[in-house]
Write an enzyme that holds these catalytic residues in place. Sequence first.
Site: not given
Ligand code: HDD
Length: 706
Positions: A86, A159, A373
């Site tokens: 993202h 999402n 997160y």
């Molecule tokens: Fe995630 C970012 C949505 C599964 C780990 N995720 C991130 C963002 C969104 C989602 C909208 C952007 C947030 C922003 O605008 O700053 N992610 C989802 C959804 C998931 C999902 C709807 C499943 C239902 N994500 C998911 C899993 C993991 C992560 C299973 C890790 C185990 N996601 C992350 C992250 C991020 C992230 C690495 C990257 C940047 C951040 O968190 O702030 O932690």
Amino acid sequence: MSTIGKDKGASSQAQVFETEIGEGGELHQVVGKDVDTLTTQQGVPVADDQNSLKVGPRGPTLLEDFHFREKIFHFDHERIPERVVHARGYGVHGRFVLNESLADYTTAKVLTEVGEETPMFVRFSTVAGNRGSSDLARDVRGFAAKFYTKEGNWDIVGNNIPVFFIQDAIKFPDLIHAAKQEPDRGFPQAQTAHDNFWDFISLTPESMHMIMWIMSDRTIPRSFRFMEGFGVHSFRLINAEGKSTYVKFHFKPKLGLQSVAWNEAVKINGADPDFHRRDLWDAIDLGSPPEWDLGVQLFDDDFANSFEFDILDATKIIPEEQVPVKIIGSFVLDGLVDNFFAETEQVAFCTQNVVPGIGFTNDPLLQGRNFSYLDTQLKRLGSPNFTHIPINQPRGCPVHNFQQDGHMAMRNPKGRVNYEPNSWGGPRENPATGYRHFGAEENGRKAQVRSESFADHYSQARQFFVSQEPIEQKHIGDALVFELSKCERIDIREKMVGHLLNIDAGLAKTVAAGLGIETLPEPAETLFETRTDLPPSAALSIVRNGPQSFSGRKLGILVTDGAEAAIVKALVDGLKAIDAVYEIITPKIAGATLDDGTKVEGKQKIDGGPSILYDAVALVLSPDGAALLAKDKTAKDFVADAFGHAKFIGYVPDALPLIDKAGIAEDDMDEGLIELGSAKSVTGFLETCGQLRLWDRELRTDLDAA
Ligand code: HDD
């Protein structure tokens, strides 16, 4: 020489500041009058910001120049790591108002105080592309919402698709590695059309439901404003008696759902890589901020136990026909950021951010996210004090605790006490209002297992497919053929067709034919008896949930010198009346002079305003204008693309030569090409544009539809 160099710097410094018009009309340069003086980070006033300190005009630069060093040092450190997923996003401020209390289900004030306004920040994003990628990648869109409630920050990190690829967070790094650019070559970015992604998917049957969604037009939305949002997981609401009710969160756009065509998306990425962010900026800037309803699906343990699927499995939806979405409030996104970096880039969403009355379930994806997160914010923002950054600070309530120090600490308390309990005073825990975790009973053998109740990977994938209109099914087939055609390994393509056979035999055959696979492979092996025929759900189709009118959409009006002013005026007035927007496109950016002598300004020169940027187009040309444009490749593309992308096209009869030269023969003319014979006919045209597209045209004219 030396004097000239010095003077030059000093005088240009003065020009930076201000000019004043004297009584006789002469211009005076006024150094620093009523204007803040430029300073270093230490607050020292700067005399020269144009020249570094040197030994003589041509001599070496001196380390002694602290202003120069500080400026370059700071510039060198401007970038922070982009989000690992993202990375490309766009954030805006908004306000949520609750219309219906959920007091029976939760104590959360944000969901019980009817009429209260809760400030929000929402960041939309793509998943796979890097920060500088383009907006119209085929990709899931993030829809992350932060509610600054009176009881602390509550984040729904959702999402625009209600399910996910995987069931357990332990697979997330593999999924993302496979989806992003391949490690040896560093491409392709912002697209899943490559071997590694489809290899992983073909070996991960739990992703099949999500695959149906991402191959649908949901992943090429027309705008953030026309997208749904989903919290995905089952969460808990907890009421005053400590009773828990399960909840799934939904955001429903008031404008309805809308996507673009794939060929259009590909071209938009070239014409305007910032298409989505510009669209949102413009809508807010022009005073038509988008709105969404906030809805909830509420259900209890009895429902959870009788539902065909496990409510802890994030690869499953609960169809709205089984548990209707109850609308409880709405939010408007009407505030642009002041600074992109400070807000959009530094905002830190965490699924763990919940408030009293809202809790988690055992969904293994959610449990893993709750770690990821928080952890990632430390990496990105560099300090455990990322909550001190204004965009991340709670707004509706005070923050009191004894967490202290660390990089960039901004909230250092006064006084002697920094522990709890203490005999000095200060904040104490509060069992009455403080956050309480739901006391779920748990037992079981410690093991690395996947519940058998998560095993059916195909029934809901099929349900999604059969819920689509024919054009939507065609687009899913087209997308699969396109993506898999980019895989070099034939075995990966075949494996995918094997999975599709478990979803829909017709779809599998279409894709196999599109890929030139002559003998169908065996259906993919399944561990359990897995697939039931579920009834279609109308909520899953974009076409069936599209806009009701042209409101909030954009017409491209191609105008030449001598064009009929009455038609242009009727279009402009008609669009204003329905809260729609337009751009005038002219052969020259200076604009055009209409047949009554009035001049219209061109927002786009034809080369900069291809029809892909608009929802529908109107051709208001004079005979000379049409003759001129009929020779122009860009003008012909304008019309041919609008036609190919199944858009409605309004035209004055004088525009026919251009339509003809664009390759639309007389017998291709269909009900989507609407003659604007008079100002009156404009109303009918705009009403017709209220429909999404004339998709039947694509079914008639696209080879792949045969
Ligand atoms: Fe995630 C970012 C949505 C599964 C780990 N995720 C991130 C963002 C969104 C989602 C909208 C952007 C947030 C922003 O605008 O700053 N992610 C989802 C959804 C998931 C999902 C709807 C499943 C239902 N994500 C998911 C899993 C993991 C992560 C299973 C890790 C185990 N996601 C992350 C992250 C991020 C992230 C690495 C990257 C940047 C951040 O968190 O702030 O932690």
